[in-house]
Design a protein around this motif. Sequence first.
Motif, PDB file in Angstrom:
ATOM      1  N   THR A   1       0.581  -1.533   0.292  1.00 45.22           N
ATOM      2  CA  THR A   1       0.257   0.126  -0.525  1.00 45.22           C
ATOM      3  C   THR A   1       0.545   1.456   0.038  1.00 45.22           C
ATOM      4  O   THR A   1       1.340   1.269   0.788  1.00 45.22           O
ATOM      5  CB  THR A   1      -1.369  -0.128   0.786  1.00 45.22           C
ATOM      6  OG1 THR A   1      -1.355  -1.266   1.456  1.00 45.22           O
ATOM      7  CG2 THR A   1      -1.737   1.253   1.505  1.00 45.22           C
TER       8      THR A   1
ATOM      9  N   THR B   1       1.443   5.382  -0.353  1.00 47.09           N
ATOM     10  CA  THR B   1       1.090   6.198   0.102  1.00 47.09           C
ATOM     11  C   THR B   1       1.252   7.627  -0.249  1.00 47.09           C
ATOM     12  O   THR B   1       2.427   7.926   0.020  1.00 47.09           O
ATOM     13  CB  THR B   1      -0.030   6.503   1.127  1.00 47.09           C
ATOM     14  OG1 THR B   1      -0.730   5.925   2.034  1.00 47.09           O
ATOM     15  CG2 THR B   1      -0.899   7.894   1.473  1.00 47.09           C
TER      16      THR B   1
ATOM     17  N   SER C   1      -2.187   7.368  -4.734  1.00 47.24           N
ATOM     18  CA  SER C   1      -2.474   6.630  -4.003  1.00 47.24           C
ATOM     19  C   SER C   1      -2.896   4.989  -3.865  1.00 47.24           C
ATOM     20  O   SER C   1      -3.795   5.269  -4.778  1.00 47.24           O
ATOM     21  CB  SER C   1      -2.719   7.008  -3.052  1.00 47.24           C
ATOM     22  OG  SER C   1      -2.002   7.903  -2.681  1.00 47.24           O
ATOM     23  N   GLY C   2      -2.667   3.984  -3.882  1.00 45.38           N
ATOM     24  CA  GLY C   2      -3.094   2.520  -4.300  1.00 45.38           C
ATOM     25  C   GLY C   2      -2.323   1.478  -3.101  1.00 45.38           C
ATOM     26  O   GLY C   2      -1.459   1.301  -2.899  1.00 45.38           O
ATOM     27  N   LYS C   3      -2.577   0.323  -3.725  1.00 44.60           N
ATOM     28  CA  LYS C   3      -2.340  -0.888  -3.307  1.00 44.60           C
ATOM     29  C   LYS C   3      -1.423  -1.115  -4.984  1.00 44.60           C
ATOM     30  O   LYS C   3      -2.270  -1.635  -6.693  1.00 44.60           O
ATOM     31  CB  LYS C   3      -3.309  -2.697  -3.213  1.00 44.60           C
ATOM     32  CG  LYS C   3      -4.102  -2.366  -2.260  1.00 44.60           C
ATOM     33  CD  LYS C   3      -4.153  -3.170  -1.251  1.00 44.60           C
ATOM     34  CE  LYS C   3      -5.048  -3.510   0.041  1.00 44.60           C
ATOM     35  NZ  LYS C   3      -6.109  -4.547   0.024  1.00 44.60           N
ATOM     36  N   TYR C   4      -0.353  -1.980  -4.154  1.00 47.00           N
ATOM     37  CA  TYR C   4       0.918  -2.749  -5.685  1.00 47.00           C
ATOM     38  C   TYR C   4       1.400  -3.568  -5.606  1.00 47.00           C
ATOM     39  O   TYR C   4       1.345  -4.046  -4.648  1.00 47.00           O
ATOM     40  CB  TYR C   4       1.478  -1.374  -6.361  1.00 47.00           C
ATOM     41  CG  TYR C   4       0.838  -0.314  -6.532  1.00 47.00           C
ATOM     42  CD1 TYR C   4       1.125   0.759  -7.916  1.00 47.00           C
ATOM     43  CD2 TYR C   4       0.513   0.861  -5.258  1.00 47.00           C
ATOM     44  CE1 TYR C   4       0.753   1.447  -7.777  1.00 47.00           C
ATOM     45  CE2 TYR C   4       0.638   1.877  -5.433  1.00 47.00           C
ATOM     46  CZ  TYR C   4      -0.087   2.941  -6.980  1.00 47.00           C
ATOM     47  OH  TYR C   4      -0.678   4.174  -7.854  1.00 47.00           O
ATOM     48  N   THR C   5       0.910  -4.665  -6.523  1.00 45.89           N
ATOM     49  CA  THR C   5       1.610  -5.945  -6.317  1.00 45.89           C
ATOM     50  C   THR C   5       2.640  -6.390  -6.791  1.00 45.89           C
ATOM     51  O   THR C   5       2.673  -5.357  -8.107  1.00 45.89           O
ATOM     52  CB  THR C   5       0.569  -7.347  -7.057  1.00 45.89           C
ATOM     53  OG1 THR C   5      -0.720  -7.185  -6.169  1.00 45.89           O
ATOM     54  CG2 THR C   5       0.781  -8.349  -6.639  1.00 45.89           C
TER      55      THR C   5
ATOM     56  N   THR D   1       1.261  -4.756   2.686  1.00 43.85           N
ATOM     57  CA  THR D   1      -0.034  -5.534   2.905  1.00 43.85           C
ATOM     58  C   THR D   1      -0.532  -6.449   3.450  1.00 43.85           C
ATOM     59  O   THR D   1      -1.163  -7.629   3.965  1.00 43.85           O
ATOM     60  CB  THR D   1      -1.386  -5.256   2.359  1.00 43.85           C
ATOM     61  OG1 THR D   1      -0.735  -2.819   1.433  1.00 43.85           O
ATOM     62  CG2 THR D   1      -2.493  -4.985   2.528  1.00 43.85           C
TER      63      THR D   1
END
Length: 245
Positions: free
Chosen positions: A64, A66, A74-78, A125
């Motif tokens: 995650t 930010t 901002s966000g979730k990244y794999t 995360t």
Amino acid sequence: MKTETILAISFVFLCSSLVYAQNIDDQLVSPKISEPKAYETSQTYTTNEQKDSRYTLGANDVLTITVQRHPELSGKYTINREGKIQFEFVGDILVSGMPKEQAAVVVAKRLEQYIIRPDVTVVITEYNSKVVYLVGEVGLPGKIYMRGNTISVRDALLAANLPQLTAATEKAVLFTPSDNGKVVIKKVNVYALLYRGDLRQNYVMKPGDTLYLPATLWAKVARLINPITQPISQAAGAGAAIHGF
């Protein structure tokens, strides 16, 4: 009477076979297993229990990210198999092998091309890139996802819900793969570690290691005999019911 004779003969045969197999197995495996010496210095206790708590990022970890005052970034990244995250407006950023703090610095430097003094925070995360395996007589056999680059045997056992009563806790084995393709094998006395506080047995496990807890001899006997005795018991019960006994 015939049923009892069959059961007795089956039990004796299975016990003899298992004892023989166990002796052969011990002879084959024992010479290849390294154990700590009976008398070790206190330095050995520290070495076996030492572990790296820093977690370096790897493939399949979910981050995650930010960026303060910029929710659109901002966000979730794999992290993909190449060790990169696909960041909007910037492109792929290599973060594999870095602790999260270093990854935040790398992302911030890339964003400096578009944002003045970007303030970036990275939070892990989901920990998915590093696993060890616990198999055999444990409460929850399977993968243990690590939150550090290493994990101790004791912590791994706790994560697997501890050994079962059927486990031969003095005969656990730790398998560690090596770069040359060979496997390093160590015998681990889990009983001494958990119930006697012998930290010499608290080896450090690395990603890809496997800890195996075999079943006791009597547990193996019970499991082999059960498929044989169950049909006989059911047949005997049905026969007694038919004859009114």
